[in-house]
Design an enzyme around this catalytic site. Structure first.
Site, PDB file in Angstrom:
ATOM      1  CE1 TYR A  33      54.146  37.641  40.510  1.00 53.74           C
ATOM      2  CE2 TYR A  33      54.269  38.357  38.231  1.00 53.74           C
ATOM      3  CZ  TYR A  33      53.696  37.565  39.217  1.00 53.74           C
ATOM      4  OH  TYR A  33      52.669  36.716  38.889  1.00 53.74           O
ATOM      5  NE  ARG A  52      49.261  44.907  40.165  1.00 49.29           N
ATOM      6  CZ  ARG A  52      48.685  44.358  39.110  1.00 49.29           C
ATOM      7  NH1 ARG A  52      47.369  44.259  39.043  1.00 49.29           N
ATOM      8  NH2 ARG A  52      49.404  43.915  38.097  1.00 49.29           N
ATOM      9  CE  LYS A 150      51.255  40.434  38.767  1.00 48.57           C
ATOM     10  NZ  LYS A 150      50.689  39.104  38.729  1.00 48.57           N
ATOM     11  CD  GLU A 183      42.623  37.066  41.992  1.00 51.32           C
ATOM     12  OE1 GLU A 183      43.016  37.916  41.179  1.00 51.32           O
ATOM     13  OE2 GLU A 183      43.080  36.964  43.143  1.00 51.32           O
TER      14      GLU A 183
HETATM   15  N1  PDD Z   1      48.877  38.395  36.258  1.00 53.83           N
HETATM   16  N2  PDD Z   1      44.859  38.314  39.311  1.00 53.83           N
HETATM   17  C1  PDD Z   1      46.045  37.700  39.450  1.00 53.83           C
HETATM   18  C2  PDD Z   1      46.196  36.679  40.523  1.00 53.83           C
HETATM   19  C3  PDD Z   1      47.104  38.010  38.565  1.00 53.83           C
HETATM   20  O1  PDD Z   1      48.280  37.389  38.698  1.00 53.83           O
HETATM   21  C4  PDD Z   1      46.902  38.967  37.541  1.00 53.83           C
HETATM   22  C5  PDD Z   1      47.998  39.373  36.600  1.00 53.83           C
HETATM   23  C6  PDD Z   1      45.647  39.584  37.441  1.00 53.83           C
HETATM   24  C7  PDD Z   1      45.344  40.622  36.374  1.00 53.83           C
HETATM   25  O2  PDD Z   1      46.039  41.812  36.624  1.00 53.83           O
HETATM   26  P1  PDD Z   1      46.447  42.819  35.455  1.00 53.83           P
HETATM   27  O3  PDD Z   1      45.207  43.184  34.738  1.00 53.83           O
HETATM   28  O4  PDD Z   1      47.055  43.957  36.177  1.00 53.83           O
HETATM   29  O5  PDD Z   1      47.419  42.108  34.567  1.00 53.83           O
HETATM   30  C8  PDD Z   1      44.651  39.242  38.351  1.00 53.83           C
HETATM   31  C9  PDD Z   1      49.964  38.678  35.366  1.00 53.83           C
HETATM   32  C10 PDD Z   1      49.527  38.950  33.976  1.00 53.83           C
HETATM   33  C11 PDD Z   1      50.960  37.546  35.484  1.00 53.83           C
HETATM   34  O6  PDD Z   1      51.284  37.220  36.622  1.00 53.83           O
HETATM   35  O7  PDD Z   1      51.406  37.035  34.464  1.00 53.83           O
END
Ligand code: PDD
Length: 288
Positions: A33, A52, A150, A183
């Protein structure tokens, strides 16, 4: 304001959307997702998110619907939602199957797009900063289901957020098998120390955040030195500033980690500046 869900091309009010419980996303978390937000009504960094998504699906060896279909269905769903700004969650599962781990038993992938009104963290969180803990939940090892995927399996993050909330903290930081911080639970980590902006390298095993990449690209031209480097819990505790980056949070300052105050305990200038840089970029790359 409306919450609509597109299932394989048909758009429903959220409460009427239905998908079989034999879907492997539900049974095994066998799905990928993206969370995308709009700025001025348009999906931001869509191509990077689709890139991605493609990489996530490749790592899980399943075939996505054509990109053009994803773009069109997303756009149609945003329009149907007719919210001023939208939260968009684009999910592709491997599909339904006979309750069998063998991925070859899956029928065709299912495409589900959730669109609802965008709800952002309150401004007071950016002014005051948030508290986090490092609960000790390990991020998946790169040789397990790689953290760069993801996928629909967010159980480690679920456990970590649960631990954080029970302790009265806003969120948690995740560690890898060596105990280094990689992270957040759904965001990337940056620290500012010794005059440099630091974030763990992708090889540490983490999601290649779209916002993280943008920050690394834009920081330098805004007078900030950056480095991708392994970060320990001690590095985090001793940093002048700590911040989380994501699509929904942009750049959110952290003022306490495991009860230790970070820097002055206030939202620092680097976090403020980076948030402004990300916002300005997001707003300026869109046609009026
Ligand atoms: N999450 N790390 C993880 C584990 C994440 O799930 C996310 C994003 C990020 C940041 O990625 P980006 O800058 O592309 O949003 C880092 C989204 C926002 C979510 O699952 O709601």
């Amino acid at each position: 304001m409306s919450f609509v869900i597109n299932i394989n091309g048909e758009i429903f009010p959220a409460e009427e959307a239905r998908l079989s419980v034999l879907d492997r996303g539900f049974l095994y978390g066998d799905s990928v997702y993206e969370v995308i937000r709009t700025y001025k009504g348009r999906p931001f960094a869509l191509e990077r998110h689709l890139e991605r998504l493609t990489q996530s699906a490749e790592r899980l060896a399943f075939i996505l619907p054509p990109m053009e279909q994803l773009r069109n269905e997303l756009q149609r769903t945003i329009e149907r939602g007719s919210n001023e700004e939208s939260y968009c969650r684009l999910v592709v599962t491997r599909g339904c199957g006979p309750i069998d781990l063998d991925p070859a038993t899956a029928a065709a992938p299912n495409l589900i797009i959730y669109v609802k009104a965008l709800e952002l963290p309150g401004e007071s969180l950016y002014e005051k900063g948030v508290t986090v803990i490092i609960p000790g939940v390990r991020r998946m090892a790169p040789r397990a289901a790689h953290p760069a995927i993801k996928s629909g399996n967010y159980l480690n993050s679920v456990l970590a957020v649960g631990a954080a909330r029970r302790q009265g903290a806003f969120d948690a930081l995740m560690i890898d098998s060596s105990g280094n911080v990689t992270e957040g639970t759904a965001s990337n980590l940056f620290i500012y120390s010794g005059g440099t902006l630091k974030t763990p390298p992708l090889e540490a095993g983490l999601l290649a955040g779209v916002t993280r990449r943008l920050i690394l690209e834009l920081a330098h031209q805004n007078g900030l030195d950056t480095v991708e480097v392994v970060i320990s819990a001690e590095d985090v505790y001793g940093a002048q500033e700590v911040m989380l980056s994501s699509t929904l949070r942009e750049v959110l300052p952290v003022i306490s980690v495991d009860g230790r105050t970070i820097g002055s305990g206030l939202c620092g200038p680097v976090a403020k500046k980076l948030r402004r840089i990300v916002r300005d970029y997001a707003l300026s790359t869109l046609p009026d």
